[in-house]
Design a protein around this motif. Structure first.
Motif, PDB file in Angstrom:
ATOM      1  N   LEU A   1      32.629  31.934  31.236  1.00 46.21           N
ATOM      2  CA  LEU A   1      32.667  33.369  31.473  1.00 46.21           C
ATOM      3  C   LEU A   1      31.528  33.798  32.390  1.00 46.21           C
ATOM      4  N   THR A   2      30.365  33.197  32.209  1.00 44.43           N
ATOM      5  CA  THR A   2      29.223  33.509  33.079  1.00 44.43           C
ATOM      6  C   THR A   2      29.515  33.137  34.520  1.00 44.43           C
ATOM      7  N   VAL A   3      30.166  31.982  34.723  1.00 46.48           N
ATOM      8  CA  VAL A   3      30.544  31.559  36.077  1.00 46.48           C
ATOM      9  C   VAL A   3      31.488  32.577  36.711  1.00 46.48           C
ATOM     10  N   ALA A   4      32.503  33.002  35.955  1.00 44.05           N
ATOM     11  CA  ALA A   4      33.471  33.967  36.478  1.00 44.05           C
ATOM     12  C   ALA A   4      32.788  35.294  36.818  1.00 44.05           C
ATOM     13  N   LEU A   5      31.902  35.745  35.955  1.00 48.59           N
ATOM     14  CA  LEU A   5      31.201  37.006  36.219  1.00 48.59           C
ATOM     15  C   LEU A   5      30.342  36.901  37.471  1.00 48.59           C
ATOM     16  N   SER A   6      29.710  35.758  37.680  1.00 45.29           N
ATOM     17  CA  SER A   6      28.875  35.602  38.880  1.00 45.29           C
ATOM     18  C   SER A   6      29.727  35.631  40.138  1.00 45.29           C
ATOM     19  N   ILE A   7      30.941  35.068  40.065  1.00 46.07           N
ATOM     20  CA  ILE A   7      31.834  35.068  41.229  1.00 46.07           C
ATOM     21  C   ILE A   7      32.277  36.486  41.560  1.00 46.07           C
ATOM     22  N   PHE A   8      32.704  37.237  40.565  1.00 46.85           N
ATOM     23  CA  PHE A   8      33.293  38.540  40.860  1.00 46.85           C
ATOM     24  C   PHE A   8      32.256  39.662  40.969  1.00 46.85           C
ATOM     25  N   ASN A   9      31.073  39.466  40.401  1.00 45.85           N
ATOM     26  CA  ASN A   9      29.984  40.404  40.682  1.00 45.85           C
ATOM     27  C   ASN A   9      29.566  40.326  42.150  1.00 45.85           C
ATOM     28  N   ALA A  10      29.818  39.180  42.784  1.00 42.16           N
ATOM     29  CA  ALA A  10      29.464  39.020  44.195  1.00 42.16           C
ATOM     30  C   ALA A  10      30.306  39.900  45.100  1.00 42.16           C
ATOM     31  N   ILE A  11      31.486  40.354  44.611  1.00 39.23           N
ATOM     32  CA  ILE A  11      32.363  41.165  45.469  1.00 39.23           C
ATOM     33  C   ILE A  11      32.479  42.614  44.981  1.00 39.23           C
ATOM     34  N   GLY A  12      31.641  42.999  44.014  1.00 39.49           N
ATOM     35  CA  GLY A  12      31.698  44.381  43.542  1.00 39.49           C
ATOM     36  C   GLY A  12      31.386  44.473  42.060  1.00 39.49           C
ATOM     37  N   GLU A  13      32.129  45.299  41.352  1.00 38.58           N
ATOM     38  CA  GLU A  13      31.912  45.492  39.926  1.00 38.58           C
ATOM     39  C   GLU A  13      32.988  44.769  39.119  1.00 38.58           C
ATOM     40  N   VAL A  14      32.631  44.424  37.876  1.00 40.32           N
ATOM     41  CA  VAL A  14      33.527  43.656  37.006  1.00 40.32           C
ATOM     42  C   VAL A  14      33.556  44.301  35.624  1.00 40.32           C
ATOM     43  N   MET A  15      34.742  44.336  35.010  1.00 42.35           N
ATOM     44  CA  MET A  15      34.838  44.696  33.604  1.00 42.35           C
ATOM     45  C   MET A  15      35.794  43.740  32.908  1.00 42.35           C
ATOM     46  N   GLU A  16      35.498  43.457  31.635  1.00 39.23           N
ATOM     47  CA  GLU A  16      36.381  42.613  30.841  1.00 39.23           C
ATOM     48  C   GLU A  16      37.334  43.496  30.049  1.00 39.23           C
ATOM     49  N   VAL A  17      38.622  43.146  30.088  1.00 39.09           N
ATOM     50  CA  VAL A  17      39.636  43.912  29.366  1.00 39.09           C
ATOM     51  C   VAL A  17      40.544  42.945  28.619  1.00 39.09           C
ATOM     52  N   PRO A  18      41.197  43.392  27.542  1.00 38.21           N
ATOM     53  CA  PRO A  18      42.211  42.547  26.910  1.00 38.21           C
ATOM     54  C   PRO A  18      43.396  42.354  27.849  1.00 38.21           C
ATOM     55  N   GLU A  19      44.051  41.214  27.746  1.00 36.63           N
ATOM     56  CA  GLU A  19      45.084  40.899  28.731  1.00 36.63           C
ATOM     57  C   GLU A  19      46.229  41.898  28.748  1.00 36.63           C
ATOM     58  N   TYR A  20      46.541  42.516  27.626  1.00 32.76           N
ATOM     59  CA  TYR A  20      47.691  43.423  27.613  1.00 32.76           C
ATOM     60  C   TYR A  20      47.477  44.639  28.529  1.00 32.76           C
ATOM     61  N   LEU A  21      46.238  44.869  28.966  1.00 35.52           N
ATOM     62  CA  LEU A  21      45.965  45.972  29.892  1.00 35.52           C
ATOM     63  C   LEU A  21      46.069  45.567  31.364  1.00 35.52           C
ATOM     64  N   MET A  22      46.267  44.272  31.642  1.00 34.99           N
ATOM     65  CA  MET A  22      46.149  43.810  33.023  1.00 34.99           C
ATOM     66  C   MET A  22      47.227  44.351  33.954  1.00 34.99           C
ATOM     67  N   ASP A  23      48.433  44.570  33.456  1.00 37.32           N
ATOM     68  CA  ASP A  23      49.457  45.148  34.329  1.00 37.32           C
ATOM     69  C   ASP A  23      49.093  46.586  34.702  1.00 37.32           C
ATOM     70  N   GLY A  24      48.495  47.317  33.761  1.00 36.25           N
ATOM     71  CA  GLY A  24      48.021  48.664  34.068  1.00 36.25           C
ATOM     72  C   GLY A  24      46.876  48.647  35.056  1.00 36.25           C
ATOM     73  N   VAL A  25      45.981  47.678  34.915  1.00 39.50           N
ATOM     74  CA  VAL A  25      44.886  47.506  35.879  1.00 39.50           C
ATOM     75  C   VAL A  25      45.450  47.252  37.271  1.00 39.50           C
ATOM     76  N   THR A  26      46.472  46.401  37.329  1.00 37.84           N
ATOM     77  CA  THR A  26      47.108  46.097  38.614  1.00 37.84           C
ATOM     78  C   THR A  26      47.670  47.356  39.256  1.00 37.84           C
ATOM     79  N   GLY A  27      48.311  48.193  38.438  1.00 36.07           N
ATOM     80  CA  GLY A  27      48.883  49.430  38.966  1.00 36.07           C
ATOM     81  C   GLY A  27      47.841  50.407  39.461  1.00 36.07           C
ATOM     82  N   LEU A  28      46.664  50.417  38.807  1.00 38.50           N
ATOM     83  CA  LEU A  28      45.631  51.383  39.180  1.00 38.50           C
ATOM     84  C   LEU A  28      44.684  50.844  40.251  1.00 38.50           C
ATOM     85  N   SER A  29      43.834  49.895  39.889  1.00 42.99           N
ATOM     86  CA  SER A  29      42.827  49.442  40.854  1.00 42.99           C
ATOM     87  C   SER A  29      43.365  48.400  41.829  1.00 42.99           C
ATOM     88  N   GLY A  30      44.367  47.609  41.398  1.00 46.16           N
ATOM     89  CA  GLY A  30      44.935  46.626  42.309  1.00 46.16           C
ATOM     90  C   GLY A  30      45.701  47.274  43.443  1.00 46.16           C
TER      91      GLY A  30
END
Length: 269
Positions: free
Chosen positions: A145-174
């Motif tokens: 998880l630390t590795v993943a956070l370091s990768i995506f912090n390099a391109i902006g901001e990161v938040m962890e969410v439960p997977e069932y929210l990911m389609d909604g995330v895609t619709g909004l920020s994606g």
């Protein structure tokens, strides 16, 4: 040869991520390998970033510590076929996927016992202003998880969410950058419609959106509060707000996010 980071897919988002990782010295160029089917694109990667390249997804998987899937979801099945028959121990311990609408269960059907993190970044990552949401499966270690956070912090901001929210995330920020770009274009067109030169209208529109977002973020304002601060009784802004309400501006944005979320669900099948 072993690489710390292997990337399947050499497109725009892969370039956004890798360029920032190199710029921030999170990885060195000799620690990265990219799998890309087009020889011209492989030449580009080697010439522009000095990273190793291959046209073999299988070779890349067998030789990297962390695997980043940066392909279109429509070709995931083809990549999965490439990897079919590999032993589970041949896969990296950490697999990170930025495929829209591709759930952890589907990824686990290919990568078995690996720790898998599903991520939805967005295109402002190209300038280090991305928004990424991550959802790890139960096999991701604290170090992973630390590795993943370091990768995506390099391109902006990161938040962890439960997977069932990911389609909604895609619709909004994606998908959201496209909606915002359309609003900027419409503001610029509005400026031209009232007599402003295009260059003037475009600069005014762009900086207005950029400045408004920064103001809301910095001052931690609810958008409605800022709207009320700008909207004086009987003034110009309320006249414009009235037209937006009349033509369903907010409803259209809400429905756009909902439609993008539904499409993300469809991609997952």
């Amino acid at each position: 040869m072993s690489f710390k980071l292997g990337v399947i897919g050499g497109g725009v988002m892969a370039e956004a991520i890798i360029s920032r990782l190199l710029e921030k010295k999170i990885y060195q160029s000799d620690q990265i390998q990219v799998s890309e089917p087009q020889s011209s694109r492989r030449d580009y990667w080697q010439g522009s970033y000095g990273v190793a390249t291959t046209d073999s997804n299988r070779e890349l998987c067998e030789g990297c510590e962390v695997l980043l899937l940066a392909i279109k979801p429509q070709i995931f099945s083809a990549v999965a076929s490439d990897l079919q028959g590999m032993e589970s121990g041949d896969y990296p311990n950490l697999v990170i996927s930025i495929l829209a609408g591709t759930c952890l269960t589907k990824l686990e059907s290919v990568f078995g016992d690996a720790g898998i993190i599903r991520v939805m970044p967005n295109t402002p990552a190209l300038v280090g202003q991305g928004m990424s949401a991550i959802a790890p499966n139960g096999k991701v270690s604290k170090e992973g998880l630390t590795v993943a956070l370091s990768i995506f912090n390099a391109i902006g901001e990161v938040m962890e969410v439960p997977e069932y929210l990911m389609d909604g995330v895609t619709g909004l920020s994606g998908s959201g950058p496209a909606f915002v770009a359309m609003m900027i274009e419409a503001l610029s067109d509005g400026g031209v419609a009232v007599g402003l030169p295009r260059a003037v209208a475009s600069q005014l529109a762009l900086q207005t959106v950029l400045g408004t977002a920064e103001l809301i973020k910095t001052k931690q304002l609810h958008p409605a509060i800022l709207k009320d601060q700008v909207t004086s009784p009987g003034g110009t802004t309320i006249a414009g707000v009235s037209q937006l309400e009349k033509h369903g501006f907010r409803h259209s944005i809400i429905e756009a996010v909902k439609a993008a979320k539904v499409r993300s669900e469809e991609l997952n099948g």
